[in-house]
Motif scaffolding. Structure first.
Motif, short mmCIF file in Angstrom:
data_model
loop_
_atom_site.label_atom_id
_atom_site.label_comp_id
_atom_site.label_asym_id
_atom_site.label_seq_id
_atom_site.Cartn_x
_atom_site.Cartn_y
_atom_site.Cartn_z
N SER A 76 1.32 -1.57 0.04
CA SER A 76 0.17 -0.41 0.27
C SER A 76 0.91 1.14 -0.07
CB SER A 76 -1.06 -0.35 1.46
OG SER A 76 -0.36 0.35 2.19
N ALA A 77 1.87 1.37 1.01
CA ALA A 77 2.65 2.32 0.68
C ALA A 77 3.38 2.93 -0.41
CB ALA A 77 3.81 2.07 1.39
N LEU A 78 3.70 1.69 -1.40
CA LEU A 78 4.09 1.35 -2.41
C LEU A 78 2.91 1.92 -3.62
CD1 LEU A 78 6.44 -1.48 -2.57
CD2 LEU A 78 7.47 0.59 -2.30
N SER A 79 1.81 1.79 -3.38
CA SER A 79 1.65 1.74 -4.35
C SER A 79 0.91 3.83 -4.18
CB SER A 79 -0.02 1.48 -4.14
OG SER A 79 -0.34 0.18 -4.79
N MET A 80 0.99 3.74 -2.90
CA MET A 80 1.20 5.69 -2.64
C MET A 80 2.26 6.57 -3.24
SD MET A 80 -0.66 8.22 -1.78
CE MET A 80 -1.60 8.49 -0.55
N LEU A 81 3.33 5.96 -3.01
CA LEU A 81 4.57 6.51 -3.64
C LEU A 81 4.20 6.90 -5.12
CD1 LEU A 81 8.04 5.04 -3.03
CD2 LEU A 81 7.49 6.37 -5.50
N LEU A 82 3.88 5.54 -6.05
CA LEU A 82 3.68 5.27 -7.90
C LEU A 82 2.77 6.64 -7.33
CD1 LEU A 82 4.27 1.72 -8.04
CD2 LEU A 82 5.85 4.29 -8.82
N SER A 83 1.39 6.64 -7.16
CA SER A 83 0.63 7.41 -7.28
C SER A 83 1.12 8.90 -7.18
CB SER A 83 -0.93 7.00 -6.11
OG SER A 83 -1.46 7.82 -6.16
N SER A 84 2.02 9.42 -6.27
CA SER A 84 2.34 10.78 -5.90
C SER A 84 3.38 11.30 -7.14
CB SER A 84 2.91 11.23 -5.34
OG SER A 84 1.81 10.57 -3.98
N TYR A 85 3.82 10.12 -7.48
CA TYR A 85 4.93 10.50 -8.65
C TYR A 85 4.35 10.61 -10.57
CZ TYR A 85 7.92 9.20 -12.59
OH TYR A 85 9.17 9.20 -13.61
N PHE A 86 3.20 9.39 -10.32
CA PHE A 86 2.42 9.68 -11.60
C PHE A 86 1.50 10.97 -11.79
CE2 PHE A 86 3.46 5.25 -12.07
CZ PHE A 86 4.13 5.92 -14.09
N GLY A 87 1.36 11.56 -10.31
CA GLY A 87 0.90 13.02 -10.54
C GLY A 87 1.48 13.96 -10.77
N TRP A 88 2.90 14.16 -10.14
CA TRP A 88 3.85 15.03 -10.36
C TRP A 88 4.26 15.43 -11.14
CZ3 TRP A 88 9.14 13.14 -10.21
CH2 TRP A 88 9.97 14.96 -9.71
N ILE A 89 4.04 14.38 -12.75
CA ILE A 89 5.17 14.46 -14.09
C ILE A 89 3.84 14.33 -14.91
CG2 ILE A 89 6.97 12.74 -13.39
CD1 ILE A 89 5.62 10.41 -15.56
N SER A 90 2.38 14.05 -14.07
CA SER A 90 1.21 14.77 -14.73
C SER A 90 0.95 15.98 -15.29
CB SER A 90 -0.72 14.70 -13.99
OG SER A 90 -0.35 12.96 -14.27
N ASN A 91 0.11 16.01 -16.50
CA ASN A 91 -0.01 17.39 -17.58
C ASN A 91 -0.98 17.58 -17.96
OD1 ASN A 91 3.10 18.84 -17.15
ND2 ASN A 91 3.41 17.26 -18.45
N ASP A 92 -2.07 16.44 -18.03
CA ASP A 92 -3.44 16.39 -18.38
C ASP A 92 -3.57 15.06 -17.96
OD1 ASP A 92 -2.43 13.92 -19.90
OD2 ASP A 92 -1.69 15.02 -21.10
N PRO A 93 -5.33 14.79 -18.30
CA PRO A 93 -6.02 13.73 -17.00
C PRO A 93 -6.18 12.81 -18.20
CG PRO A 93 -7.63 15.72 -18.02
CD PRO A 93 -6.61 16.37 -18.43
N SER A 94 -5.28 12.42 -18.78
CA SER A 94 -5.38 11.38 -19.61
C SER A 94 -3.32 10.25 -18.51
CB SER A 94 -4.18 11.24 -20.79
OG SER A 94 -3.57 11.60 -21.08
N LEU A 95 -3.03 11.08 -18.40
CA LEU A 95 -1.65 10.89 -17.46
C LEU A 95 -1.98 10.33 -15.97
CD1 LEU A 95 0.58 9.48 -17.35
CD2 LEU A 95 2.51 12.21 -17.26
N TYR A 96 -2.95 11.24 -15.80
CA TYR A 96 -3.57 11.32 -13.70
C TYR A 96 -4.70 10.29 -13.98
CZ TYR A 96 -4.69 13.95 -9.50
OH TYR A 96 -4.47 14.04 -8.39
N VAL A 97 -4.87 9.45 -14.66
CA VAL A 97 -5.29 8.48 -14.28
C VAL A 97 -4.40 7.31 -14.14
CG1 VAL A 97 -6.59 6.77 -15.93
CG2 VAL A 97 -7.47 9.15 -16.10
#
Length: 387
Positions: A76-97
């Motif tokens: 679960s901690a690793l999933s939060m880490l990856l969620s935050s990483y992909f949020g950090w690099i998101s520039n549009d809704p498609s990547l935020y998914v």
């Protein structure tokens, strides 16, 4: 630490604090607006969160019961880490998914696992669970404190640097949580029946919840309270946008609303009787009606705080009550079953909420919460009449 119970609980409590220290929660909707979302697509994203959670919910609970609750918490901690990483690099809704998908995994992996770990640890160390409500309340209150502090810091960080930086900071805290959990010593009490086949265990988990006559109305009330808490926590920022509040207030309001996890954990012990559960539901009902007509930002925040505090306290109190009806081997999985069904119901509700908010108003969409709590009141009255 000479007390073996405290020593074994310490890594779990520290990890709870770090996993709740999420800088981006209080500014998430602002960030979503900034990369192209509207209310309808925010509702869609909430549904995606729920879909991914449902996908993992029961497997994660069964995995926790049969493999390692410690291992599931690390995942679960690793999933939060990856969620935050992909949020950090998101520039549009498609990547935020992608960020949303990993957050859904985090939510599913973490839900019910921590409370089951505490329950079995108390039983293993003490031989009883009489202080379970007290320890669980402190556990959730600590998480609430982390949410409050991180919401304030997240608002400040976003204002001082950028909205995106709040996601980067959370990568660090999630990584630390995963490391801390490595020092937790898992219990063995839940592994006493691991000879059962996985599919049989899954069927047994569902049967333990839905075929137990003692749990029938309790499950209905739990599902309602789950939905109310989910709606309040997922969409509270949309009210602030509708009221045209400045960005600086999002962090402050976010700290207040996320603080409901702390305040709810602090008062959970007061809801041990049906009369108090009914009273809490009634107060939530009145507060939900108030939110559909409130023109004031601070009144809205206050009403959201009341609903959030009471609904979370009820979730904990009802979960505790359910634990007493279940054998150890089904505890984490049974909690996951409740969350799975709740999220399945939440998916169309989130889509409808986003649609109503986008095409009509957030105040019209808020009437859905009134309906949910009304159903909860009916179920609790019915349960009382049967006793």
């Amino acid at each position: 630490m000479k007390n073996p119970l405290v020593r074994r609980l310490a890594p779990l409590f520290i990890a709870k604090f770090l996993l709740c220290f999420v800088f981006w929660y209080s500014i998430e909707k602002l960030f979503m607006y900034s990369i192209g979302f509207n209310d309808a697509s925010i509702g869609l994203m909430a549904a995606i969160y729920a879909v991914m959670s449902v996908f993992m919910e029961v497997p994660s609970g069964v995995l926790a019961d049969r493999w390692s609750r410690k291992g599931v918490m690390i995942l679960s901690a690793l999933s939060m880490l990856l969620s935050s990483y992909f949020g950090w690099i998101s520039n549009d809704p498609s990547l935020y998914v992608v960020s949303a998908a990993f957050w859904g995994f985090f939510d599913a992996l973490a839900s019910g696992t921590g409370s089951a770990m505490i329950y079995d640890l108390l039983k293993e160390e003490q031989g009883h669970t009489r202080n379970y409500d007290k320890i669980l309340g402190r556990f959730e209150m600590l998480g609430g404190i982390a949410l409050i502090i991180s919401a304030l810091l997240g608002g400040w960080l976003a204002s001082a640097t950028s909205l995106r930086s709040a996601f980067f900071a959370t990568i660090i805290t999630a990584g630390l949580a995963a490391v801390i959990l490595l020092f937790y010593r898992d219990t063995t009490i839940h592994k006493q029946s691991t000879d059962a086949k996985l599919i049989e265990h899954t069927k047994g988990t569902f049967a333990a919840v839905f075929k137990n006559p003692d749990l029938a109305w309790l499950v209905v009330v739990m599902l309602v309270v789950f939905l109310v808490q989910k709606m309040n926590g997922e969409f509270y920022q949309l009210w602030y946008a509708a009221l045209s509040m400045p960005a600086a207030l999002f962090g402050i309001a976010g700290a207040i609303i996320t603080g409901t996890y702390s305040s709810g954990g602090a008062i959970v012990r007061f809801f041990a009787t049906r009369r108090r559960v009914l009273l809490a539901l009634a107060v939530c009902f009145i507060s939900a009606i108030g939110m559909t007509i409130s023109p004031s930002f601070w009144l809205t925040v206050g009403l959201q705080f009341v609903i959030g505090t009471l609904s979370f306290a009820l979730v904990l109190a009802l979960t505790s009550k359910m634990q007493h009806y279940l054998p150890s081997k089904y505890r984490a999985g049974a909690g996951s079953v409740i969350n799975t069904v709740g999220r399945l119901i939440f998916i169309p509700c989130a889509l409808l909420f986003g649609f109503l908010s986008n095409t009509m108003s957030i105040f019209v969409a808020g009437s859905m919460t009134v309906v949910f709590i009304g159903i909860g009141l009916f179920a609790e009255f019915h349960a009382r009449s049967e006793k």
